[in-house]
Design a protein around this motif. Structure first.
Motif, PDB file in Angstrom:
ATOM      1  N   VAL A 153       3.144  -5.271 -12.020  1.00 30.33           N
ATOM      2  CA  VAL A 153       4.575  -5.276 -12.325  1.00 30.33           C
ATOM      3  C   VAL A 153       4.802  -5.088 -13.824  1.00 30.33           C
ATOM      4  CG1 VAL A 153       6.697  -6.625 -12.256  1.00 30.33           C
ATOM      5  CG2 VAL A 153       5.153  -6.645 -10.304  1.00 30.33           C
ATOM      6  N   VAL A 154       4.124  -5.887 -14.652  1.00 31.33           N
ATOM      7  CA  VAL A 154       4.363  -5.792 -16.096  1.00 31.33           C
ATOM      8  C   VAL A 154       3.693  -4.553 -16.671  1.00 31.33           C
ATOM      9  CG1 VAL A 154       4.068  -6.946 -18.310  1.00 31.33           C
ATOM     10  CG2 VAL A 154       4.553  -8.298 -16.270  1.00 31.33           C
ATOM     11  N   ARG A 155       2.412  -4.348 -16.315  1.00 26.24           N
ATOM     12  CA  ARG A 155       1.657  -3.261 -16.943  1.00 26.24           C
ATOM     13  C   ARG A 155       1.564  -2.014 -16.067  1.00 26.24           C
ATOM     14  NH1 ARG A 155       0.143  -2.680 -21.759  1.00 26.24           N
ATOM     15  NH2 ARG A 155      -2.105  -2.927 -21.720  1.00 26.24           N
ATOM     16  N   LYS A 156       2.224  -2.034 -14.915  1.00 28.53           N
ATOM     17  CA  LYS A 156       2.297  -0.865 -14.025  1.00 28.53           C
ATOM     18  C   LYS A 156       0.916  -0.271 -13.724  1.00 28.53           C
ATOM     19  CE  LYS A 156       6.866  -0.817 -14.332  1.00 28.53           C
ATOM     20  NZ  LYS A 156       7.580  -1.588 -13.313  1.00 28.53           N
ATOM     21  N   GLY A 157      -0.066  -1.109 -13.597  1.00 28.96           N
ATOM     22  CA  GLY A 157      -1.397  -0.632 -13.233  1.00 28.96           C
ATOM     23  C   GLY A 157      -2.210  -0.071 -14.386  1.00 28.96           C
ATOM     24  N   HIS A 158      -1.743  -0.281 -15.615  1.00 24.92           N
ATOM     25  CA  HIS A 158      -2.486   0.284 -16.741  1.00 24.92           C
ATOM     26  C   HIS A 158      -3.179  -0.756 -17.606  1.00 24.92           C
ATOM     27  CE1 HIS A 158      -1.013   4.159 -15.713  1.00 24.92           C
ATOM     28  NE2 HIS A 158       0.252   3.795 -15.815  1.00 24.92           N
ATOM     29  N   TYR A 218       0.809  -1.230   0.000  1.00 26.57           N
ATOM     30  CA  TYR A 218       0.000   0.000   0.000  1.00 26.57           C
ATOM     31  C   TYR A 218       0.836   1.271   0.000  1.00 26.57           C
ATOM     32  CZ  TYR A 218      -3.999   2.967   0.903  1.00 26.57           C
ATOM     33  OH  TYR A 218      -4.974   3.922   0.793  1.00 26.57           O
ATOM     34  N   ARG A 219       1.804   1.377   0.934  1.00 29.30           N
ATOM     35  CA  ARG A 219       2.591   2.616   0.996  1.00 29.30           C
ATOM     36  C   ARG A 219       4.040   2.383   0.562  1.00 29.30           C
ATOM     37  NH1 ARG A 219       5.071   2.558   6.681  1.00 29.30           N
ATOM     38  NH2 ARG A 219       4.340   0.533   7.373  1.00 29.30           N
ATOM     39  N   LEU A 220       4.302   1.207   0.000  1.00 31.47           N
ATOM     40  CA  LEU A 220       5.669   0.904  -0.409  1.00 31.47           C
ATOM     41  C   LEU A 220       5.758   0.905  -1.936  1.00 31.47           C
ATOM     42  CD1 LEU A 220       6.267  -2.048   2.072  1.00 31.47           C
ATOM     43  CD2 LEU A 220       6.798   0.366   2.413  1.00 31.47           C
ATOM     44  N   LYS A 221       6.944   0.637  -2.453  1.00 29.86           N
ATOM     45  CA  LYS A 221       7.109   0.610  -3.917  1.00 29.86           C
ATOM     46  C   LYS A 221       6.481  -0.664  -4.461  1.00 29.86           C
ATOM     47  CE  LYS A 221      10.998   3.684  -4.177  1.00 29.86           C
ATOM     48  NZ  LYS A 221      11.482   3.688  -2.758  1.00 29.86           N
ATOM     49  N   GLN A 222       5.602  -0.483  -5.428  1.00 30.47           N
ATOM     50  CA  GLN A 222       4.784  -1.605  -5.899  1.00 30.47           C
ATOM     51  C   GLN A 222       5.598  -2.757  -6.476  1.00 30.47           C
ATOM     52  OE1 GLN A 222       1.197  -1.596  -5.808  1.00 30.47           O
ATOM     53  NE2 GLN A 222       1.650   0.061  -4.395  1.00 30.47           N
ATOM     54  N   THR A 223       6.484  -2.456  -7.416  1.00 27.05           N
ATOM     55  CA  THR A 223       7.110  -3.532  -8.175  1.00 27.05           C
ATOM     56  C   THR A 223       7.896  -4.521  -7.305  1.00 27.05           C
ATOM     57  OG1 THR A 223       7.153  -2.107 -10.092  1.00 27.05           O
ATOM     58  CG2 THR A 223       8.592  -4.040 -10.157  1.00 27.05           C
ATOM     59  N   PRO A 224       8.874  -4.053  -6.512  1.00 26.75           N
ATOM     60  CA  PRO A 224       9.631  -5.040  -5.727  1.00 26.75           C
ATOM     61  C   PRO A 224       8.766  -5.794  -4.714  1.00 26.75           C
ATOM     62  CG  PRO A 224      10.298  -2.791  -5.173  1.00 26.75           C
ATOM     63  CD  PRO A 224       9.388  -2.693  -6.337  1.00 26.75           C
ATOM     64  N   VAL A 225       7.835  -5.097  -4.059  1.00 30.65           N
ATOM     65  CA  VAL A 225       7.018  -5.748  -3.040  1.00 30.65           C
ATOM     66  C   VAL A 225       6.124  -6.807  -3.672  1.00 30.65           C
ATOM     67  CG1 VAL A 225       5.193  -5.410  -1.351  1.00 30.65           C
ATOM     68  CG2 VAL A 225       7.078  -3.789  -1.478  1.00 30.65           C
ATOM     69  N   ARG A 226       5.492  -6.452  -4.778  1.00 30.81           N
ATOM     70  CA  ARG A 226       4.584  -7.420  -5.410  1.00 30.81           C
ATOM     71  C   ARG A 226       5.329  -8.606  -5.988  1.00 30.81           C
ATOM     72  NH1 ARG A 226      -0.795  -5.846  -5.633  1.00 30.81           N
ATOM     73  NH2 ARG A 226      -1.054  -3.640  -5.152  1.00 30.81           N
ATOM     74  N   LEU A 227       6.523  -8.333  -6.533  1.00 28.59           N
ATOM     75  CA  LEU A 227       7.323  -9.455  -7.042  1.00 28.59           C
ATOM     76  C   LEU A 227       7.641 -10.443  -5.926  1.00 28.59           C
ATOM     77  CD1 LEU A 227       9.968  -7.975  -9.511  1.00 28.59           C
ATOM     78  CD2 LEU A 227       8.491  -9.950  -9.904  1.00 28.59           C
ATOM     79  N   SER A 228       8.115  -9.921  -4.790  1.00 31.00           N
ATOM     80  CA  SER A 228       8.486 -10.863  -3.723  1.00 31.00           C
ATOM     81  C   SER A 228       7.262 -11.510  -3.090  1.00 31.00           C
ATOM     82  CB  SER A 228       9.361 -10.210  -2.641  1.00 31.00           C
ATOM     83  OG  SER A 228       9.509  -8.855  -2.834  1.00 31.00           O
ATOM     84  N   ALA A 229       6.160 -10.758  -2.987  1.00 24.77           N
ATOM     85  CA  ALA A 229       4.943 -11.367  -2.439  1.00 24.77           C
ATOM     86  C   ALA A 229       4.476 -12.497  -3.348  1.00 24.77           C
ATOM     87  CB  ALA A 229       3.844 -10.324  -2.285  1.00 24.77           C
TER      88      ALA A 229
END
Lengths: 92, 541
Positions: free
Chosen positions: B366-371, B121-132
């Motif tokens: 991660v791939v589409r950056k929310g778009h 939520y308040r962290l950088k999306q890409t690295p957090v979502r990749l590791s999650a």
């Protein structure tokens, strides 16, 4: 925008929720670890039968399951009465 | 009573079992057809549009948790080793209150489809979502393998079908549920199955207790008379106390990190319903485990240990054999069909949570950056479900004959070490940072896998070595604290201003939900659409 007072109420509410949640979590941990430690270190006590067939171990196991449910119930009651009440005020 | 297995119908094609199973599959496919017509958005696909009530979600949560392994496994364990089975029942249950107190509401308020929403939520999306996603997919795959291999063995024993055939049937039907019906169908399949399982197990317990004047103590004391009073006390399972505690900790916190359980909190309309649903689930699961305990002793007394272990060394057939003894072939058929249905429902839930990680976390963010447009997200989600379903079948066949117990242990240990610490820290601690989260999740996942590989289960039981470098079968006692510690230290070393600045926003939303952030004008969306105010992409502050 909401003023400082609402912020303060929310902060106090958040703190209260973590306090209640923390206390109940600790209560659950203590109950469970108590059961596990008795199982691990006091086998004779756990095997003693209160009435034929009903050993203390079985009773305590069932009690632990019951405690889990009761603690959850206590939290739900607190949350539904106190916590949600303040939240509703805040949402106004 | 006739405690012999000579006349058992187990492993024979059983007409009642086949009829009940076809009935179950027919009804659930009808539900899937109905659900498919209402599954047009990602919210409907992943979260049933948030329209599931607290009671329904309570049954669905219980259904996700009461796998065939816990039903047949615990009954078998009690039948063969007495009291020790209860240790598992208790351990499996006590995670639920923790989920209620710490996780359910904040998770519901902060996220959308996966637990990564809350952590990121308040962290950088890409690295957090990749590791999650690494953690989620590892848990899902190991849990899926365990279920598929278990399914193959069980159905082979129950119905006499070949192992491969059983795995393919489970895979194919499960893919149909998830692919077309999404979370709406999966939830209803889970509810139907939970009711059947609870009903079947309860009826069986009543039939057993009936023979003992409805007095469980009379049943237990008969077991003690037959097998000695030690069946009522802790036995060989707790030879190593540290082992027991480690397993207990992993079971307790693993529940709060299982992706398919966490995902269920997004199917209810609000935090209050999320909270209440766990209360129902805790009651149902607790009751179920107590019933299973009675079934185990019932099987030991009425079927006999020898008969049970003669059919299956692990004792997994204790409950079905008991059903045959007290209720004849018809009841055996019913319980067999319910066990089959249970496996189907659990793998469907798992597959869906894996698909959510692949599509929502990896593809969309991660791939589409929310778009990614809605239709594309839905396409990717369906493709991911199909891939996971096929993968599950292949892995099920590849791992034929493997010990599945360590895979379940692994899944719980990874869930407890990789997901739970990061989730809790992100909710509680202002100083938590992106690097801290990534380090905590990856450390948890990899240390759990590594220590299981070095444990006696793999080194001694699977590889046949004389000893193992790591003494515990379950690494939870080491890896959970390690994951917290790494998350904490790395966060301290890499302060992140934006993450701590946005903590107030997290606090606010975690408690108040999406509805408040001041006068948001809520556009009247179509029924079942995403609640307003939930960020699709990371918000700029």
């Amino acid at each position: 925008m909401y003023g400082n007072s609402k912020d303060d109420v929310l902060k106090a509410l958040a703190a209260a929720r973590w306090r209640v949640a923390g206390a109940l979590t600790v209560a659950m941990l203590v109950t469970y670890l108590g059961f596990i430690l008795l199982v691990a270190f006091n086998r004779p006590l756990m095997g003693r039968q209160l009435i034929p067939g009903l050993s203390i171990g079985i009773v305590l196991g069932a009690v632990t399951i019951l405690v889990a449910w009761v603690l959850t119930g206590i939290y739900i009651l607190w949350a539904n009465r106190k916590y949600d009440h303040v939240l509703d005020e805040l949402r106004r | 009573m006739n405690p012999s297995t000579a006349g058992s119908q187990l492993g024979q094609p059983n007409t009642t079992a086949i009829v009940f199973f076809l009935l179950f599959v027919g009804i659930t496919l009808a539900i899937t057809y109905w659900a498919a017509r209402r599954t047009k958005t990602t919210s409907e696909f992943f979260a049933a549009g948030g329209n599931i009530s607290a009671v329904q979600n309570g049954f669905a949560l219980a259904g996700d948790f009461m796998s065939a392994a816990s039903f047949l496994g615990i009954a078998g364990l009690v039948a063969t080793s007495g009291f020790d089975g209860l240790i598992y029942s208790v351990g499996w249950l006590v995670g639920w209150p923790v989920v209620t107190f710490l996780i359910a509401e904040p998770l519901r308020n902060l996220g959308k489809y996966t637990f990564a929403d809350a952590v990121a939520y308040r962290l950088k999306q890409t690295p957090v979502r990749l590791s999650a996603a690494v953690g989620t997919l590892t848990v899902v795959i190991f849990y899926l393998i365990a279920q598929m291999v278990g399914a193959g063995n069980l159905i082979h024993l129950l119905f006499g079908l070949s192992y491969e055939m059983a795995v393919i049937i489970v895979g194919a039907v499960m893919i149909l549920y998830v692919l077309f019906g999404g979370m709406i169908a999966t939830t209803w399949v889970q509810i139907v199955k939970a009711v059947l399982l609870l009903g079947g197990a309860s009826a069986l317990a009543v039939a057993v207790l009936w023979k003992f004047g409805m007095n469980p103590a009379a049943l237990f004391s008969e077991a003690a008379r037959m097998y000695g009073p030690e069946v009522l006390a802790p036995g060989k399972l707790v030879a190593n106390p540290l082992e027991t505690i480690s397993l207990g900790v992993a079971l307790m916190f693993g529940t709060a990190g299982l992706p398919h359980i966490l995902m269920r909190f997004y199917t209810v309309p609000d935090a209050k319903a999320a909270r209440t649903s766990v209360f129902y689930a805790t009651g149902l699961i607790g009751f179920f485990y107590l019933v299973t305990f009675v079934l185990g002793f019932g099987a030991a007394v009425l079927v006999g240990r020898q008969g049970i272990t003669a059919v299956d060394k692990g004792g997994n057939m204790a409950a079905p054999m008991l059903a045959e003894v007290v209720g004849g072939t018809g009841f055996l058929g019913f319980i067999s069909a319910v066990s089959f249905a249970t496996i189907l429902a659990v793998v469907a839930g798992l597959t869906l949570s894996g698909a959510a990680a692949l599509s929502h976390d990896l593809w969309s963010h991660v791939v589409r950056k929310g778009h990614a447009p809605e239709s594309e997200q839905l396409k990717v989600a369906r493709l991911a479900s199909l891939l996971l379903g096929v993968l599950a079948v292949i892995l099920g066949v590849v791992f034929k004959g493997q010990n599945v117990a360590f895979m379940v242990g692994l899944a719980f240990a990874i869930a407890a070490s990789a997901n739970f610490p990061a989730l809790l820290l992100s909710m509680l601690w202002k100083g938590f940072t992106t690097r801290g989260a990534v380090a905590s999740m990856l450390t948890g996942a990899f240390s759990a896998v590594l220590l299981i590989f070095l444990s006696p289960t793999v080194q001694v039981e699977l590889l046949g070595n004389a000893s193992a470098p790591f003494p515990l079968k379950n690494p939870g006692l080491v890896t959970i604290p390690l994951s917290f510690l790494v998350g904490w230290v790395v966060s301290l070393l890499s302060p992140e201003d934006e993450a701590s600045r946005r903590f107030a926003e997290v606090q606010h939303r975690m408690h108040v939900g999406a509805l408040l952030p001041p006068p948001v004008v809520t556009p009247p969306g179509p029924a079942g659409s995403v609640p307003p105010g939930i960020p699709e992409a990371p918000r700029k502050v």
